[in-house]
Structures are given as C-alpha cells and as structure tokens.
Design a protein around this motif. Structure first.
Motif, PDB file in Angstrom:
ATOM      1  N   GLU A 122      45.319  40.446  35.942  1.00 44.12           N
ATOM      2  CA  GLU A 122      44.144  40.218  35.096  1.00 44.12           C
ATOM      3  C   GLU A 122      44.488  40.418  33.623  1.00 44.12           C
ATOM      4  O   GLU A 122      44.100  39.605  32.769  1.00 44.12           O
ATOM      5  CB  GLU A 122      43.014  41.168  35.497  1.00 44.12           C
ATOM      6  CG  GLU A 122      42.390  40.868  36.854  1.00 44.12           C
ATOM      7  CD  GLU A 122      41.383  41.933  37.247  1.00 44.12           C
ATOM      8  OE1 GLU A 122      41.091  42.804  36.401  1.00 44.12           O
ATOM      9  OE2 GLU A 122      40.884  41.898  38.380  1.00 44.12           O
ATOM     10  N   TYR A 136      37.574  39.846  31.779  1.00 41.19           N
ATOM     11  CA  TYR A 136      38.737  40.711  32.030  1.00 41.19           C
ATOM     12  C   TYR A 136      38.494  42.064  31.366  1.00 41.19           C
ATOM     13  O   TYR A 136      39.018  42.344  30.279  1.00 41.19           O
ATOM     14  CB  TYR A 136      40.008  40.071  31.484  1.00 41.19           C
ATOM     15  CG  TYR A 136      40.333  38.748  32.134  1.00 41.19           C
ATOM     16  CD1 TYR A 136      40.837  38.688  33.426  1.00 41.19           C
ATOM     17  CD2 TYR A 136      40.114  37.545  31.457  1.00 41.19           C
ATOM     18  CE1 TYR A 136      41.122  37.474  34.030  1.00 41.19           C
ATOM     19  CE2 TYR A 136      40.399  36.331  32.058  1.00 41.19           C
ATOM     20  CZ  TYR A 136      40.903  36.306  33.338  1.00 41.19           C
ATOM     21  OH  TYR A 136      41.187  35.100  33.938  1.00 41.19           O
ATOM     22  N   GLU A 170      44.438  37.042  42.720  1.00 38.81           N
ATOM     23  CA  GLU A 170      43.974  36.832  41.355  1.00 38.81           C
ATOM     24  C   GLU A 170      44.575  35.554  40.764  1.00 38.81           C
ATOM     25  O   GLU A 170      43.916  34.839  39.992  1.00 38.81           O
ATOM     26  CB  GLU A 170      44.334  38.038  40.487  1.00 38.81           C
ATOM     27  CG  GLU A 170      43.908  37.949  39.039  1.00 38.81           C
ATOM     28  CD  GLU A 170      42.405  37.822  38.870  1.00 38.81           C
ATOM     29  OE1 GLU A 170      41.970  37.241  37.855  1.00 38.81           O
ATOM     30  OE2 GLU A 170      41.665  38.302  39.747  1.00 38.81           O
TER      31      GLU A 170
END
Length: 416
Positions: free
Chosen positions: A166, A209, A344
């Motif tokens: 991330e 994020y 992710e």
C-alpha cells in the motif's frame, strides 16, 4: 402730440403681433438651440472624450494586470504549498513502506525461529530423564508456542506485506501528482479549479492509503473485493444532450469516440473483472493461511504440557513437533510468499483499470470538444498506459466491434 404718441404705440403693438415677427422669433430660437447642440457635439468635444479614454485606458489595463498578477501569484503560492506537502507525503510513505516491509521479514523470521525452537525443546523433553530439565523444557516450549501464536494473530491481522505494498503504491502515485504540479507551475498557467482539483487528489490519496494503523487501517479481509480507488469521485449531473461531431475537432472524431467506447467495454468485461477474480482467490488463500497458522501453533502449545505423562505416551510429542512444523510451513507460505501483498497488487491493478475507464468516460462526457485533451494525444496516452501503441489499440477496438464482444478473449492491457 398726445394723439400722435398713442397712434405710434398702437402701430408698434400691432406690428409686434404680426405673423412675420412671430416666425422671425421662432427661427431665432431654433438657431440658438442648434448652435448650442452643435457646440455640445462638436469634434473638439469628441477629441477630448477620446483623449480622456486614452488617458484612462492604460490605467485600467495596468490595474487589471496587477489584479491578475496578484491572483496568479496567490495561486502559484498555493500550488507550491501543495507541492511541498506532496513531496513530504512521498518521503513519509516511502519510509513507512520500508519499515513495514522490515516488519514482515523480522516477524516471519522470529515466529519461525520460535516455532522450530519450541519443537526442538519438545523433542528433547521426550528423551530427558531428569525432572528439572524436563520441566524447564516443557515450560519453555509451551511459552514459545504461545508467544508465536500471539505474534501470528497480530501479524495476520495487520498483514505487513500488504501494508508495505500500500505504501509503495501511495509513494508512486504521490510522485505522479508531484510531477503534475511541477508541470502546471512550469507552464505558469493555473486557475482556482486546478488548485481545487489537486487538493482533492491529495485528500483522495490520503483516504485510499492511510498512514496510521489504529482506526484508519484498511480492512485486510474485506467481505467484498473492490478495486482500489485513489482518485476523487466526480458527482456530476449527466447531460441528456449529446454533441454531434461532424468533422475532426481538436484531434477528436466520431471514429475515435467509438474506439474509446470499445476500449471501455473491453476493460470492464476482461481486465477489471479478471483482476477482481484473482483478488478474490488470493484473499481466500490468505484467509485460510491466516487461520491455520495460529491454530497449528496453539495445538502445538498443548503438547509440551503433557510430555512425560504415562497416560498419553508419545501423543504430546507428536502434537508439539508435527503441528509446530506445519505452522512453520504455513507461515512461510503466507508471509514469505507475501500473499497479502499479492492481494493488494491485484486490487490496485483492478483500480488502475477502473481509473482508466472513468478517465475515458469523463473525456467523452465533456460536450465542449475544445475543453478536452487533444484526441491524438489522449489516444497515445491511453495506448501507452495499456502497454500498446495507437495502431494496436485501434485494431483491438475494431476486432471488438466486428465480433461479438462477449466472445472476444483479448485483454485491453498488455502491461499486467
């Protein structure tokens, strides 16, 4: 004499009231008014008015320019402030990403070391005859297994490899935004809409994020897999009217618009759906591993407590050693293989395709063609972002249009 004066006065009064005299008086009055009007609208007055305008015009121009320069200077200052903030975000996400990547390696090494050490102690306790040594080995093995179980629960909850991914994505996107602001400042043409748009991008990235763990961390095991969204959502009213383009304007044509719509359909049907499906698979695998790891270390922690008991024989040793080894294997696959990072990555890839779809739709919905990005430049940018050249993009759109879209197996992107 008196009679003569009276007759003279009467003759004068009768002559003054004659029609000729009245006409003469009226003509004199009109001539006087005309002379006043001519004097008022004379060329000299027009010259004075033009001269005053010439005197006032540069002053007004200078005033307007000073106002525009002040406004532009204020906008540039705001852009510089935002650019400094974005540069700071890049460093923050980069440093925190490296830190969380280190967490993943350190936690995995520590947990596997604790698990294997506990299994070894459980095996030594099975062959130990001394009571004090047996007790020490049993207690140490149990504590190590319990400690590994607790660390694994925390580790599986926060998924350090996913956190690191991330932050890497956030750092890359903030760098892109930094370069965009840099280009706007270099062109020295900015508006209040540019400042507002960039500010919204910064806030959208912060929301997509987040930096903190407690309270703001993204759910690592969501019930429904959705593409990552890091751009501000536009809530605009749809216009029913459509602009009919009869010729090429600003690089756009009807054929290019149809091509872009075909690319949107391919992105939605193939690329976006494929990466969402892969994300679901990665999430299921990660859930299984996240449950099995602490479960195996918890079962292994039961074994050492009953080692040496005549009622259970070698069963406790089997529990301690075998489930400890299984826990090591599962943890290595989950965190060594970085399944959370893979999830992710798929989620961000699906978000990238969703972003491409919305960018193209936003360009097509703009009815004023002159306000769009140049069509040829836009086509080239879309093609490069999908890992193609413009001719390949046109071929893909043509193949999609000529055949049944549902039977076309080609993906829009060659990059991922």
């Amino acid at each position: 004499m008196a009679t003569f004066k009276a007759s003279s006065a009467s003759s004068f009064s009768s002559s003054s009231s004659s029609p000729f005299l009245k006409t003469t008086v009226k003509s004199a009055q009109k001539l006087h008014q005309t002379s006043i009007s001519v004097a008022t609208n004379s060329p000299m007055r027009d010259h004075r008015v033009r001269l005053n305008k010439r005197i006032d015009s540069p002053t007004m121009i200078r005033t307007n320019r000073m106002k525009e320069d002040a406004d532009n200077s204020c906008l540039m200052q705001q852009l510089h402030v935002i650019m400094e903030t974005v540069a700071d975000r890049v460093e923050m996400h980069k440093n925190i990403g490296e830190q969380r990547n280190n967490w993943n390696h350190l936690f995995l090494t520590s947990v596997n070391g604790m698990t294997m050490t506990a299994a070894t102690m459980a095996g030594l306790a099975a062959v130990s005859d001394e009571g004090s040594a047996l007790l020490a080995l049993k207690i140490s093995s149990t504590l190590l297994y319990l400690g590994a179980t607790g660390i694994l629960i925390i580790m599986n909850k926060i998924q350090p490899s996913q956190l690191a991914e991330e932050q890497r994505n956030a750092s890359r996107l903030f760098k892109q935004l930094y370069e965009e602001i840099k280009s706007i400042i270099a062109l020295k043409k900015s508006t209040s809409d540019d400042v507002k748009r960039i500010m919204n991008k910064v806030l959208a990235l912060d929301k997509a994020y987040p930096l903190p763990l407690l309270g703001a961390m993204l759910d690592k095991f969501p019930k429904q897999v959705e593409p990552a969204v890091w751009w501000p959502q536009q809530h605009e009213e749809s216009h029913n009217s459509r602009y009919v383009m009869n010729a090429v304007e600003n690089g756009w044509s009807q054929g290019l618009e149809e091509e872009m719509r075909d690319i949107i359909s391919v992105l939605k049907r193939k690329d976006d759906a494929e990466y969402v499906k892969l994300g679901k698979i990665a999430l299921k695998i990660n859930k299984i591993f996240a449950i099995c790891g602490p479960f195996f270390t918890g079962l292994a922690a039961i074994g050492p407590a009953f080692i040496g008991s005549p009622f259970f024989g070698l069963g406790p040793v089997f529990f301690a050693v075998v489930f400890g080894s299984l826990a090591t294997i599962v943890n290595t696959l989950e965190h060594g293989g970085q399944i959370g990072m893979v999830f992710e990555m798929y989620r961000s890839s699906a978000g990238f395709f969703r972003f491409m779809e919305e960018s193209i739709e936003s360009a097509l919905e703009e009815e004023q063609v002159q306000r769009r990005e140049n069509g040829e430049v836009f086509e080239a940018r879309v093609a490069l972002e999908l890992g193609r050249n413009p001719s390949e993009l046109r071929d893909l759109a043509g193949a999609t249009r000529s055949r049944n879209p549902n039977t076309c197996d080609e993906f829009a992107s060659k990059l991922f």
